[in-house]
Design a protein around this motif. Structure first.
Motif, PDB file in Angstrom:
ATOM      1  N   TYR A   1      -6.927   4.493  -6.102  1.00  0.00           N
ATOM      2  CA  TYR A   1      -5.901   5.247  -5.383  1.00  0.00           C
ATOM      3  C   TYR A   1      -6.143   6.751  -5.437  1.00  0.00           C
TER       4      TYR A   1
ATOM      5  N   SER B   1       0.797  -2.475   4.496  1.00  0.00           N
ATOM      6  CA  SER B   1       0.272  -3.209   3.341  1.00  0.00           C
ATOM      7  C   SER B   1      -1.043  -3.870   3.728  1.00  0.00           C
TER       8      SER B   1
ATOM      9  N   TYR C   1      -8.735  -5.072  -2.626  1.00  0.00           N
ATOM     10  CA  TYR C   1      -7.390  -4.502  -2.514  1.00  0.00           C
ATOM     11  C   TYR C   1      -6.816  -4.160  -3.889  1.00  0.00           C
TER      12      TYR C   1
ATOM     13  N   VAL D   1      -5.836  -0.282  -4.542  1.00  0.00           N
ATOM     14  CA  VAL D   1      -4.407   0.008  -4.632  1.00  0.00           C
ATOM     15  C   VAL D   1      -3.952   0.291  -6.053  1.00  0.00           C
TER      16      VAL D   1
ATOM     17  N   TRP E   1       0.828  -1.203   0.000  1.00  0.00           N
ATOM     18  CA  TRP E   1       0.000   0.000   0.000  1.00  0.00           C
ATOM     19  C   TRP E   1       0.864   1.256   0.000  1.00  0.00           C
ATOM     20  N   ASP E   2       1.239   1.763   1.172  1.00  0.00           N
ATOM     21  CA  ASP E   2       1.919   3.050   1.196  1.00  0.00           C
ATOM     22  C   ASP E   2       3.434   2.916   1.146  1.00  0.00           C
TER      23      ASP E   2
END
Length: 458
Positions: free
Chosen positions: A354, A327, A344, A348, A160-161
Motif C-alpha cells: 500500500y 475493491s 491482492y 492491499v 481497496w479504497d
C-alpha cells in the motif's frame, strides 16, 4: 476512487492447481475451496493460498486503463521479490462493459479484477466467497467496507479504497462574507453560511447540485449513511426512503434549491470549474476525490481552497459518510484464483504494497490523495502517505481524510440492485433539484419504481 483521468469511468466514481504445479484431481480442487460445476462459487479457503515457495504460475488481473493501472504495475517488482515464480499480467480494460458478461458466460475471464463497489451486488453469485481468507484482516479493515462487500453473508471482495465525504470551501469567499469556517459543524450552519455568502454576492450559488443521475444519488446516499450507518435499505433489507434520515436529507437539498443557494452543473464540467474559479460555488460537501479539482483543475482560486470534515446532522453526530469506493474481486470460474488472492493481499494489506500505491511516485508526485486505504493500520495520521498541498493552503489533508475514513458509521447494507437505482431514484432527485418534484413525490415515486422494477423483479 477517482483520479483526474478516471472521472469518466466513475460517473458512468475478479488446479491449486496450476499454482502448485500440474493439474490436480477434482477431489483436490473441491478440497481447496475451488468450485467444481456449482451454481454458486464456493469459499476460497485458506488452503487455497499457497506459500511463497509453492506459488507458481501466471495470473491475469484486470484494471481500468488509467493512472491507477500504471501505479499498480509498480507493485509487481516488490511482489515478485516474495513470489518470484508468479508472473503478473495487469491489463487495462473497460471493466464495466467486459466483466459482467464474462462472469455470466464463464468465458474470457481474468483471475481477478478491480470493480466499483456499487456494481458487485448484482453479480455476487459469480464471485468467490473470500470470508475465510479475509478473516485475519477483518480487524484491520474499515468496517463499512466489509459491510459493503458482504452479500448473503459472503464477503465477495478485497476492500481497496475508502472514499469518505469531506467539506471543501473557498476560504477567501468565506472570509469576505464574515463566515468563520470553524462554525460549519452542522448542516443548518452550512445553510446559514450559504445564505450569508449570497447576501454578500447575489450571484453566488455556494453549494453544488449535481446534474448526473448516478452522482446525484451517490451524494444523497452519503447523507443517509452519515446519519444512520446504512443507505437505501436497513439491515433487514427494507427500503428507508420514507425514513427520518431520508426526509431530512431531501428537505435539506430542497431548501438549497428553493432559496437559490445551489449551482446546477455536472461534476467537474467546464461550467462548474468556472463557477468554482469565480467564487460562485464556495461550499462543497463531497467525496474526498473532489480534491483533484483544486489540485489540478482551478486557475484563479488555486491555493484559496481548504478541506475539513463534513458537518454533522445532529450534535455529536458523524462528520463523515461514504461516497463511492472500489475493491478487487475474484471470479468464481477464474483459472488461478489463489494467485490473484496473493497479489491482492500483498498490494492491499502489506505495508510495502500500500505504500507503493499511495506514496509519492512518478504518476502521483505528491502521492495518491484522492482516496485513502481501507486498511486501518495504514490510516495513521502521524505517518502520512501523501504530501500536504499548497492548493489547499498546506492543511493536513492526510490527517483530515484518515479521520473521516475511520469515522464513517458502520452497519452499511448494500442492496444488490444499488447500481441500477439511479434510473429511478437518481432521476427523481434530479427532478427535485430542478424544482419539479416535492420531497413526498420523490419518496413515493422512487419507492414504487424501485419495488416494481428492482426488488420484485429480483
Amino acid at each position: 476512487m477517482v483520479r483526474s483521468s478516471q472521472l469518466v469511468a466513475l460517473t458512468s466514481r475478479r488446479d491449486v492447481l496450476r499454482g502448485l504445479g500440474g493439474l490436480a484431481a477434482v477431489g483436490t480442487l473441491a478440497a481447496c475451496g475451488v468450485p467444481v460445476e456449482s451454481d454458486k462459487p464456493a469459499t476460497l479457503g485458506s488452503s487455497a493460498a499457497p506459500s511463497a515457495a509453492q506459488a507458481r504460475g501466471e495470473v491475469t488481473l484486470w484494471m481500468r486503463d488509467d493512472d491507477l493501472l500504471k501505479v499498480f504495475r509498480t507493485v509487481v517488482p516488490a511482489f515478485n521479490k516474495e513470489y518470484p515464480n508468479v508472473k503478473v499480467n495487469l491489463k487495462g480494460v473497460d471493466i464495466a462493459t467486459k466483466l459482467p458478461p464474462a462472469l455470466v458466460s464463464g468465458t474470457g475471464l481474468p483471475d481477478g479484477s478491480f470493480w466499483e463497489d456499487d456494481q458487485l451486488g448484482q453479480h455476487a453469485d459469480h464471485l468467490y466467497d473470500l470470508t475465510a481468507l479475509m478473516s485475519k484482516y477483518r480487524s484491520d479493515t474499515v468496517q463499512f467496507k466489509l459491510d459493503v462487500l458482504t452479500h448473503d453473508n459472503r464477503l465477495v471482495g478485497v476492500p481497496w479504497d475508502t472514499d469518505p465525504g469531506l467539506l471543501y470551501y473557498n476560504e477567501e469567499v468565506l472570509t469576505a462574507a464574515g463566515v468563520d469556517p470553524a462554525s460549519l459543524t452542522g448542516y443548518d450552519e452550512l445553510l446559514a453560511a450559504a445564505r450569508t455568502i449570497k447576501d454578500k454576492n447575489p450571484q453566488a450559488r455556494p453549494i453544488p447540485l449535481e446534474q448526473d443521475n448516478t452522482l446525484g444519488m451517490v451524494w444523497y446516499t452519503m447523507f443517509l449513511n452519515q446519519q444512520q450507518g446504512h443507505g437505501l435499505v436497513d439491515p433487514s433489507g427494507n427500503l428507508t426512503l420514507d425514513g427520518e434520515a431520508s426526509r431530512r436529507a431531501l428537505t435539506w437539498i430542497k431548501t438549497v434549491v428553493d432559496e437559490g443557494l445551489g449551482a446546477r452543473q455536472k461534476f467537474a464540467s467546464t461550467a462548474q470549474i468556472t463557477m468554482l474559479d469565480e467564487g460562485v460555488i464556495s461550499l462543497v460537501p463531497w467525496a474526498q476525490w473532489f480534491i483533484f479539482i483544486p489540485q489540478s483543475g482551478l486557475k484563479k482560486t488555486t491555493g484559496k481552497w481548504r478541506v475539513t470534515n463534513l458537518p454533522a446532522w445532529s450534535a455529536g453526530g458523524a462528520r463523515s459518510g461514504l461516497m463511492g469506493g472500489s475493491s478487487f474481486v475474484i471470479p468464481g470460474k477464474a483459472k488461478n484464483p489463489e494467485l490473484a488472492w496473493l497479489f491482492y493481499e500483498f498490494a492491499v494489506y502489506r505495508p510495502e504494497g500500500y505504500r507503493t500505491v499511495f506514496s509519492k511516485n512518478a504518476v502521483y508526485p505528491t502521492g495518491l490523495n484522492t482516496v485513502v486505504p481501507s486498511v486501518r493500520s495504514a490510516l495513521d495520521p502521524a505517518k502520512p502517505l501523501v504530501d500536504r498541498l499548497p492548493q489547499l493552503g498546506g492543511v493536513d489533508n492526510w490527517a483530515i481524510s484518515t479521520r473521516a475514513a475511520l469515522d464513517i458509521p458502520p452497519g452499511y447494507t448494500a442492496p444488490t440492485w444499488y447500481g441500477q437505482a439511479a434510473k429511478y431514484l437518481g432521476a427523481n432527485l434530479q427532478r427535485l433539484m430542478d424544482g419539479k418534484m416535492s420531497v413526498d413525490d420523490v419518496i413515493a415515486r422512487s419507492t414504487a419504481d424501485i419495488k416494481k422494477n428492482l426488488i420484485d423483479r429480483n
